[in-house]
Design a protein around this motif. Structure first.
Motif, PDB file in Angstrom:
ATOM      1  N   ARG A  35      -7.824   7.452  40.058  1.00  0.00           N
ATOM      2  CA  ARG A  35      -8.420   8.336  39.064  1.00  0.00           C
ATOM      3  C   ARG A  35      -7.511   9.547  38.899  1.00  0.00           C
ATOM      4  O   ARG A  35      -6.993  10.076  39.898  1.00  0.00           O
ATOM      5  N   ARG A  47     -13.083  -0.292  47.509  1.00  0.00           N
ATOM      6  CA  ARG A  47     -14.467  -0.543  47.904  1.00  0.00           C
ATOM      7  C   ARG A  47     -14.678  -2.043  47.929  1.00  0.00           C
ATOM      8  O   ARG A  47     -14.266  -2.756  47.016  1.00  0.00           O
ATOM      9  N   TRP A 362     -19.189   7.577  20.314  1.00  0.00           N
ATOM     10  CA  TRP A 362     -19.704   8.219  21.521  1.00  0.00           C
ATOM     11  C   TRP A 362     -21.222   8.221  21.483  1.00  0.00           C
ATOM     12  O   TRP A 362     -21.824   8.585  20.491  1.00  0.00           O
ATOM     13  N   TYR A 363     -21.835   7.798  22.577  1.00  0.00           N
ATOM     14  CA  TYR A 363     -23.274   7.903  22.810  1.00  0.00           C
ATOM     15  C   TYR A 363     -24.077   7.249  21.693  1.00  0.00           C
ATOM     16  O   TYR A 363     -25.029   7.835  21.178  1.00  0.00           O
ATOM     17  N   ASN A 365     -26.930   5.180  20.181  1.00  0.00           N
ATOM     18  CA  ASN A 365     -28.267   4.824  20.636  1.00  0.00           C
ATOM     19  C   ASN A 365     -29.079   4.373  19.428  1.00  0.00           C
ATOM     20  O   ASN A 365     -28.767   4.722  18.299  1.00  0.00           O
ATOM     21  N   TYR A 377     -21.700   9.476  17.627  1.00  0.00           N
ATOM     22  CA  TYR A 377     -20.644  10.341  17.104  1.00  0.00           C
ATOM     23  C   TYR A 377     -19.319   9.584  17.053  1.00  0.00           C
ATOM     24  O   TYR A 377     -19.106   8.634  17.814  1.00  0.00           O
TER      25      TYR A 377
ATOM     26  N   TRP B   6     -22.992   4.559  48.363  1.00  0.00           N
ATOM     27  CA  TRP B   6     -21.988   4.995  49.339  1.00  0.00           C
ATOM     28  C   TRP B   6     -20.560   4.845  48.808  1.00  0.00           C
ATOM     29  O   TRP B   6     -19.663   5.545  49.239  1.00  0.00           O
ATOM     30  N   GLY B   7     -20.356   3.943  47.891  1.00  0.00           N
ATOM     31  CA  GLY B   7     -18.998   3.620  47.472  1.00  0.00           C
ATOM     32  C   GLY B   7     -18.522   4.370  46.247  1.00  0.00           C
ATOM     33  O   GLY B   7     -17.451   4.065  45.734  1.00  0.00           O
ATOM     34  N   ASN B   8     -19.292   5.332  45.751  1.00  0.00           N
ATOM     35  CA  ASN B   8     -18.885   6.057  44.557  1.00  0.00           C
ATOM     36  C   ASN B   8     -18.718   7.539  44.844  1.00  0.00           C
ATOM     37  O   ASN B   8     -19.388   8.108  45.706  1.00  0.00           O
ATOM     38  N   ILE B   9     -17.828   8.165  44.077  1.00  0.00           N
ATOM     39  CA  ILE B   9     -17.569   9.587  44.264  1.00  0.00           C
ATOM     40  C   ILE B   9     -18.775  10.392  43.762  1.00  0.00           C
ATOM     41  O   ILE B   9     -19.347  10.077  42.719  1.00  0.00           O
ATOM     42  N   TRP B  45     -31.981   8.897  22.419  1.00  0.00           N
ATOM     43  CA  TRP B  45     -31.348  10.206  22.498  1.00  0.00           C
ATOM     44  C   TRP B  45     -29.847  10.037  22.352  1.00  0.00           C
ATOM     45  O   TRP B  45     -29.254   9.074  22.830  1.00  0.00           O
ATOM     46  N   SER B  46     -29.228  10.988  21.671  1.00  0.00           N
ATOM     47  CA  SER B  46     -27.785  10.914  21.465  1.00  0.00           C
ATOM     48  C   SER B  46     -27.230  12.330  21.309  1.00  0.00           C
ATOM     49  O   SER B  46     -27.248  12.887  20.209  1.00  0.00           O
ATOM     50  N   PRO B  47     -26.749  12.917  22.400  1.00  0.00           N
ATOM     51  CA  PRO B  47     -26.120  14.230  22.307  1.00  0.00           C
ATOM     52  C   PRO B  47     -24.625  14.092  22.032  1.00  0.00           C
ATOM     53  O   PRO B  47     -24.012  13.071  22.351  1.00  0.00           O
ATOM     54  N   SER B  48     -24.034  15.121  21.447  1.00  0.00           N
ATOM     55  CA  SER B  48     -22.581  15.117  21.270  1.00  0.00           C
ATOM     56  C   SER B  48     -21.899  15.288  22.626  1.00  0.00           C
ATOM     57  O   SER B  48     -22.540  15.690  23.609  1.00  0.00           O
ATOM     58  N   ASP B  49     -20.607  15.001  22.699  1.00  0.00           N
ATOM     59  CA  ASP B  49     -19.940  15.023  24.006  1.00  0.00           C
ATOM     60  C   ASP B  49     -19.952  16.418  24.630  1.00  0.00           C
ATOM     61  O   ASP B  49     -20.001  16.549  25.854  1.00  0.00           O
ATOM     62  N   ARG B  51     -22.408  18.508  24.020  1.00  0.00           N
ATOM     63  CA  ARG B  51     -23.845  18.820  24.032  1.00  0.00           C
ATOM     64  C   ARG B  51     -24.208  19.925  23.039  1.00  0.00           C
ATOM     65  O   ARG B  51     -25.257  20.554  23.161  1.00  0.00           O
ATOM     66  N   GLN B 110     -16.914   7.391  35.129  1.00  0.00           N
ATOM     67  CA  GLN B 110     -16.053   6.220  34.938  1.00  0.00           C
ATOM     68  C   GLN B 110     -15.508   5.816  36.288  1.00  0.00           C
ATOM     69  O   GLN B 110     -14.787   6.619  36.879  1.00  0.00           O
ATOM     70  N   PRO B 111     -15.822   4.673  36.817  1.00  0.00           N
ATOM     71  CA  PRO B 111     -16.797   3.693  36.346  1.00  0.00           C
ATOM     72  C   PRO B 111     -18.203   4.279  36.373  1.00  0.00           C
ATOM     73  O   PRO B 111     -18.474   5.221  37.136  1.00  0.00           O
TER      74      PRO B 111
END
Lengths: 442, 134
Positions: A35, A47, A362-363, A365, A377, B6-9, B45-49, B51, B110-111
């Protein structure tokens, strides 16, 4: 990643299971991720984990238990828990039986080089991308992951399946000091053949595009969708209406419309798990071999995809599209191909006097599932097309569009198709030029 | 900071974000409105990136005329600019109408990672909201 020895462990446990029918599923993944953000790698991880499901039927009482313990004792314990739960359940009057299947074809989607792709190779690729980004005064963030997945399905009706796939996935967001951004993603089975710089360059070029973004009025526009945006619509259509559960329950826009024209005559959509670029796991979570299904043919609704439960209710056969045993979503296609046309993206742009080029959504729904109305968007690379040329960046806009209507208004499809990963699906999708696409101010 | 296993940040997430109750009953709120819409049962619901804006859909809405609920509408939607919306809140429901809502599958990262989130809220009266039907 768990190997095929799990099949024998499952077979032994099934012999001792007190249930009328017993099924074990093991999905095991070994996953490596690099990452990066602010032009630096900040995380390398690996993992290895597995999910094991035991599904049992006691009469018409069906229950599922889940763990990540693949030992003989762990599998036996899981069976006992599933049986205990089943006895507390109400009958499911629609349940008839699990399904026995013949051996599926060998998985062609496993590539050892991808599975063993070293972290240093991922780091080298990112270093090259970051070097180009720095030279262009851009900042990069993203992920580069490689993984191997095994799936085993064994049941008391004779099903014994084991398969493996591997995959790489790459995402990149490039940002310019003025706030503009570009984005790209890629996926495939063979990481050694991945042209990461070609993918990355798409994001870098978009973020570097000069000019003040223009703010457009709400209205209907001709749009050119990159495959990522087109695939987003395709998968949302699949969620809403290509699956046997939504069709059977008449919640699908295709319910009672099979053999009717629902999209433009230039649209053909198939579930094609054996496609040479997709090479999906050759069987589903019930062990049923995945079949090719033509869902929409020349714009005419043709068929949905099914697991065994909804296939029986609908009077048809499973197409090998069952999800994991504890899902309540119902089957949907995960390996779709949207047929391309004979155009190129350059032809699409040149033939557009006025329009908007869209990199991705994006997003998204749903606002009205039966009308397939969605909102969302545009993002990370939206441009104005004037007189056959991309001229300016556009301030991102809100999508308010029926996806079915959009697929009725497709003027051109590119011959180029890209492999797009979204929500566990791998889709092969072209560029699309669509008229009368509704966008409003964000 | 939360991770979905446990396996995700661990990533920064909104866990329990509550709107504190006001002093009006739901009936009070409805009776304060001469010409408006009562939105219920959020479904989309759909917010902009960033918000800064949003569009939400509901299962059902009712017309409000003269302080009373009237005709019902299917698939209503409302949208707006986030800061303008919250600066247009004229009244907030009291504790009798305050409920812990929640989302079982809030996705982020991501993921992708899934998390359960909680949102305590009461009905609110907001002015000058753009509404429509999908």
């Amino acid at each position: 990643m768990i190997d095929d020895r799990i099949v024998d462990i499952f077979k032994q446990a099934i012999k001792q299971s007190p249930a009328d029918q017993t099924e074990f599923v093991c999905e095991s993944e070994e996953f490596y991720l690099t990452r990066f953000a602010e032009n630096m790698i900040h995380q390398n991880m690996g993992r290895s984990d597995s999910t094991i499901w035991c599904r049992v039927a006691v009469g018409k009482k069906v229950a599922v238990a889940r763990s990540n313990n693949p030992s003989e004792q762990g599998v036996k314990d899981l069976n006992r828990i599933a049986c205990d739960v089943a006895r507390t359940r109400n009958d499911d009057p629609d349940f008839a039986s699990f399904v026995g299947s013949k051996k599926a074809a060998e998985s062609a989607g496993f590539n050892k080089k991808t599975f063993q792709h070293p972290a240093a190779s991922r780091a080298d690729a990112i270093a090259e991308i970051v070097g180009k980004a720095r030279a262009a005064n851009l900042t990069c963030a993203g992920t580069y992951q490689t993984s191997g997945t095994s799936l085993a399905v064994v049941n008391s009706l004779g099903t014994e399946q084991f398969g493996r796939t591997s995959e790489y996935r790459f995402t990149l967001t490039a940002a310019a000091p003025n706030g503009r951004s570009g984005w790209a993603q890629a996926a495939g089975r063979d990481a050694s053949a991945f042209d990461f710089m070609s993918s990355a360059q798409r994001a870098l070029d978009k973020a570097s595009f000069t000019g003040e973004p223009v703010k457009l009025d709400p209205g209907q526009y001709t749009v050119i969708l990159e495959p990522d945006a087109a695939a987003n619509f395709l998968l949302f259509l699949a969620f809403l209406g290509f699956g046997g559960k939504t069709l059977y329950q008449e919640r699908s826009f295709m319910s009672n419309r099979i053999s009717q024209q629902i999209m433009g005559s230039n649209i053909t959509i198939s579930e094609d798990p054996q496609n040479s670029l997709i090479e999906y796991m050759p069987f589903d979570y019930e062990g049923v071999p995945r079949k090719k299904v033509v869902i929409v043919k020349d714009g005419i609704a043709s068929a949905g995809v099914y697991d065994s439960y909804y296939a029986r209710l609908a009077g048809t056969e499973s197409t090998g599209d069952a999800l994991p045993p504890d899902n309540n979503f119902g089957p949907y296609p995960k390996a779709m191909v949207l047929n391309g046309g004979d155009s190129t993206v350059d032809d699409m742009i040149k033939s557009t006097p006025s329009g908007i080029y869209v990199t991705r959504f994006w997003y998204l729904n749903y606002l009205n599932p039966m009308k397939t109305m969605v909102t969302g968007y545009t993002r990370d690379g939206t441009f104005l097309i004037e007189n056959g040329r991309i001229t300016k960046p556009v301030v991102d806009m809100r999508v308010q569009q029926s996806m079915l209507e959009a697929f009725l208004n497709v003027e051109l499809l590119s011959s180029e198709q890209r492999l797009i990963p979204q929500y566990g699906a791998l889709m092969l999708v072209p560029f699309m030029k669509i008229r009368d696409f509704t966008l409003s101010a964000a | 900071m939360r991770a979905d296993g446990w396996g995700n940040i661990p990533i920064v997430r909104m866990n329990n974000t509550n709107l504190m109750p006001g002093d009006k009953s739901l009936n009070d709120l409805v009776s304060m409105i001469n010409d408006g819409i009562y939105m219920s049962a959020i479904s989309s619901w759909s917010p902009s990136d960033d918000r800064s804006s949003f569009e939400f859909g509901c299962e059902i809405a009712w017309e409000i005329k003269g302080g009373k609920l009237g005709q019902a509408f299917k698939n209503p939607v409302f949208s707006g600019r986030t800061m303008e919306f919250w600066n247009s809140v004229a009244a907030i429901g009291n504790e009798s109408s305050w409920t812990i809502w929640g989302t079982p599958n809030c996705g982020k990262g991501q993921p992708g990672q899934n998390a359960r989130t909680g949102q305590g809220a009461a009905p609110i009266l907001v002015t000058n909201v753009k509404v429509g039907a999908a």
